[in-house]
Design an enzyme around this catalytic site. Sequence first.
Site, PDB file in Angstrom:
ATOM      1  N   CYS A 115      40.701  40.709  50.467  1.00  7.97           N
ATOM      2  CA  CYS A 115      39.317  40.266  50.218  1.00  7.97           C
ATOM      3  C   CYS A 115      38.888  39.128  51.132  1.00  7.97           C
ATOM      4  O   CYS A 115      37.695  38.894  51.321  1.00  7.97           O
ATOM      5  CB  CYS A 115      39.153  39.855  48.756  1.00  7.97           C
ATOM      6  SG  CYS A 115      39.516  41.197  47.620  1.00  7.97           S
ATOM      7  N   HIS A 252      32.831  35.435  48.228  1.00  2.58           N
ATOM      8  CA  HIS A 252      33.382  36.774  47.980  1.00  2.58           C
ATOM      9  C   HIS A 252      32.917  37.227  46.597  1.00  2.58           C
ATOM     10  O   HIS A 252      32.949  36.473  45.639  1.00  2.58           O
ATOM     11  CB  HIS A 252      34.905  36.710  48.042  1.00  2.58           C
ATOM     12  CG  HIS A 252      35.563  37.964  47.574  1.00  2.58           C
ATOM     13  ND1 HIS A 252      35.163  39.217  47.999  1.00  2.58           N
ATOM     14  CD2 HIS A 252      36.588  38.165  46.697  1.00  2.58           C
ATOM     15  CE1 HIS A 252      35.928  40.126  47.420  1.00  2.58           C
ATOM     16  NE2 HIS A 252      36.791  39.520  46.622  1.00  2.58           N
ATOM     17  N   ASN A 282      33.351  44.663  43.477  1.00  2.00           N
ATOM     18  CA  ASN A 282      34.194  43.995  44.467  1.00  2.00           C
ATOM     19  C   ASN A 282      34.514  44.993  45.583  1.00  2.00           C
ATOM     20  O   ASN A 282      35.254  45.942  45.369  1.00  2.00           O
ATOM     21  CB  ASN A 282      35.476  43.500  43.779  1.00  2.00           C
ATOM     22  CG  ASN A 282      36.394  42.751  44.728  1.00  2.00           C
ATOM     23  OD1 ASN A 282      36.185  42.748  45.948  1.00  2.00           O
ATOM     24  ND2 ASN A 282      37.405  42.117  44.178  1.00  2.00           N
TER      25      ASN A 282
HETATM   26  N1  ACO Z   1      37.387  47.791  29.372  1.00  2.00           N
HETATM   27  C1  ACO Z   1      37.622  47.426  28.120  1.00  2.00           C
HETATM   28  N2  ACO Z   1      38.636  46.654  27.749  1.00  2.00           N
HETATM   29  C2  ACO Z   1      39.463  46.217  28.715  1.00  2.00           C
HETATM   30  C3  ACO Z   1      39.287  46.574  30.056  1.00  2.00           C
HETATM   31  C4  ACO Z   1      38.201  47.400  30.368  1.00  2.00           C
HETATM   32  N3  ACO Z   1      37.922  47.787  31.635  1.00  2.00           N
HETATM   33  N4  ACO Z   1      40.254  46.001  30.780  1.00  2.00           N
HETATM   34  C5  ACO Z   1      41.032  45.294  29.937  1.00  2.00           C
HETATM   35  N5  ACO Z   1      40.558  45.451  28.691  1.00  2.00           N
HETATM   36  C6  ACO Z   1      41.085  44.859  27.480  1.00  2.00           C
HETATM   37  C7  ACO Z   1      42.569  44.593  27.562  1.00  2.00           C
HETATM   38  O1  ACO Z   1      43.307  45.757  27.292  1.00  2.00           O
HETATM   39  C8  ACO Z   1      42.745  43.555  26.488  1.00  2.00           C
HETATM   40  O2  ACO Z   1      42.762  44.183  25.248  1.00  2.00           O
HETATM   41  P1  ACO Z   1      43.739  43.651  24.064  1.00  2.00           P
HETATM   42  O3  ACO Z   1      43.282  42.238  23.799  1.00  2.00           O
HETATM   43  O4  ACO Z   1      43.448  44.603  22.960  1.00  2.00           O
HETATM   44  O5  ACO Z   1      45.103  43.737  24.640  1.00  2.00           O
HETATM   45  C9  ACO Z   1      41.451  42.749  26.585  1.00  2.00           C
HETATM   46  O6  ACO Z   1      40.501  43.590  27.263  1.00  2.00           O
HETATM   47  C10 ACO Z   1      41.618  41.443  27.319  1.00  2.00           C
HETATM   48  O7  ACO Z   1      42.416  41.698  28.475  1.00  2.00           O
HETATM   49  P2  ACO Z   1      42.696  40.548  29.511  1.00  2.00           P
HETATM   50  O8  ACO Z   1      43.373  41.119  30.708  1.00  2.00           O
HETATM   51  O9  ACO Z   1      43.299  39.365  28.828  1.00  2.00           O
HETATM   52  O10 ACO Z   1      41.204  40.244  29.869  1.00  2.00           O
HETATM   53  P3  ACO Z   1      40.620  38.951  30.547  1.00  2.00           P
HETATM   54  O11 ACO Z   1      39.686  38.300  29.616  1.00  2.00           O
HETATM   55  O12 ACO Z   1      41.632  38.155  31.240  1.00  2.00           O
HETATM   56  O13 ACO Z   1      39.722  39.656  31.645  1.00  2.00           O
HETATM   57  C11 ACO Z   1      39.706  40.215  33.937  1.00  2.00           C
HETATM   58  C12 ACO Z   1      40.314  40.501  32.589  1.00  2.00           C
HETATM   59  C13 ACO Z   1      38.222  40.475  33.884  1.00  2.00           C
HETATM   60  C14 ACO Z   1      40.326  41.129  34.999  1.00  2.00           C
HETATM   61  C15 ACO Z   1      39.958  38.721  34.275  1.00  2.00           C
HETATM   62  O14 ACO Z   1      41.322  38.415  34.144  1.00  2.00           O
HETATM   63  C16 ACO Z   1      39.512  38.377  35.620  1.00  2.00           C
HETATM   64  O15 ACO Z   1      38.349  38.259  35.860  1.00  2.00           O
HETATM   65  N6  ACO Z   1      40.447  38.134  36.555  1.00  2.00           N
HETATM   66  C17 ACO Z   1      40.124  37.905  37.915  1.00  2.00           C
HETATM   67  C18 ACO Z   1      40.452  39.151  38.615  1.00  2.00           C
HETATM   68  C19 ACO Z   1      39.487  39.565  39.688  1.00  2.00           C
HETATM   69  O16 ACO Z   1      38.339  39.232  39.752  1.00  2.00           O
HETATM   70  N7  ACO Z   1      40.051  40.319  40.575  1.00  2.00           N
HETATM   71  C20 ACO Z   1      39.345  40.838  41.665  1.00  2.00           C
HETATM   72  C21 ACO Z   1      40.267  40.985  42.788  1.00  2.00           C
HETATM   73  S1  ACO Z   1      40.850  39.445  43.254  1.00  2.00           S
HETATM   74  C22 ACO Z   1      39.743  38.796  44.183  1.00  2.00           C
HETATM   75  O17 ACO Z   1      39.032  39.474  44.820  1.00  2.00           O
HETATM   76  C23 ACO Z   1      39.652  37.338  44.150  1.00  2.00           C
END
Ligand code: ACO
Length: 325
Positions: A115, A252, A282
């Site tokens: 990225c 980004h 993204n």
């Molecule tokens: N739809 C519905 N539910 C979902 C989904 C989905 N697509 N994905 C995960 N869940 C659920 C999980 O299974 C979990 O359920 P549970 O509590 O019953 O186990 C719940 O949602 C919470 O999961 P977490 O992984 O703890 O969710 P979190 O609040 O951390 O959010 C996320 C996840 C959005 C990916 C967050 O961690 C994030 O924003 N991370 C940054 C990652 C990112 O932006 N990456 C992009 C690439 S990196 C870059 O470019 C910088």
Amino acid sequence: MTRVRSIVRGVGSYLPQNVVTNAELAKTVDTSDEWIQQRVGIKERHIAAEGEFTSDLAVAAAKAALDNAGLTPEDIDLIIVATTTPDYTFPAAATLVQMKLGMHHGFAFDIQAVCSGFVYAVTTADSYIKNGLAKRALVIGAETFTRLLDWTDRTTCVLFGDGAGAMILERAELAEGEPERGIIASALRSDGHHWDKLYVDGGPSSTGTAGHVHMQGPEVFRHAVGKITDVVYATLEQSGHTVADLDWFVPHQANKRIIDGAGAKLGLPPEKVVTTVDIHANTSAASVPLALSVAVADGRIKAGDLVMLEAMGGGFTWGASLIRW
Ligand code: ACO
């Protein structure tokens, strides 16, 4: 004393025709529009058509940038494509772009910093221009990133999209006393100890396959805001500018919560932050030039504006670049 600078001549972008909304995705993935919008701020993404390759997206963005600059491929002597999803393991996507633009001259290569690729590529082009190896660089971020997705993994597949953006940088000699223009300062960082927090489980040397994206989402989130703001401050410090001097922050586009968090930590008013993650998702190395193209086309970014680009991605890699438009 004259100063050599890489100035921006034009930008352009291309998005595949097929738009997939969260609601459409929720028909085949166990997710919802509400969950995606609330967690990452994405509403829809573009997905490349079968047979449409990264180099095709890159060429379309390149042509738009050439048009915007009033230039032709004849005027370009360096092409850098930032991509994680090249058409082939080799040759570089950049050489395919060179061919598709009808060029036999100049030189072309790819940069792989996921990225952060576009910021790395802009900084690399700036160095080539400043050391005299190139006069006019076509810098492209292009991805068919959705081809790396496991569509049964809802934690990653809802986050990404395809697209391409391009920028043309040109050597300029600023006379004594002439105000700063072009790329003013940049900072690049990486720390490979974080490789397995965001990676693809395949490659020519390991599995012989392209592999699928794996991500420790909360870990990526935990590192993102701090790393982004550190590198923005490092870039500002080099240039003698402060956050208050910035006209535009073009981050980004991974996640609206990361963008908002970085903007708030820097003390930037939200209206100075260019956000397109809602409509592009993204797009990895393409996200910054896609966002730039939107803000230039709608008249927000104008000549004379001070613009900060930043990105963070797999590796981890991260970086920022400060440009006087
Ligand atoms: N739809 C519905 N539910 C979902 C989904 C989905 N697509 N994905 C995960 N869940 C659920 C999980 O299974 C979990 O359920 P549970 O509590 O019953 O186990 C719940 O949602 C919470 O999961 P977490 O992984 O703890 O969710 P979190 O609040 O951390 O959010 C996320 C996840 C959005 C990916 C967050 O961690 C994030 O924003 N991370 C940054 C990652 C990112 O932006 N990456 C992009 C690439 S990196 C870059 O470019 C910088």
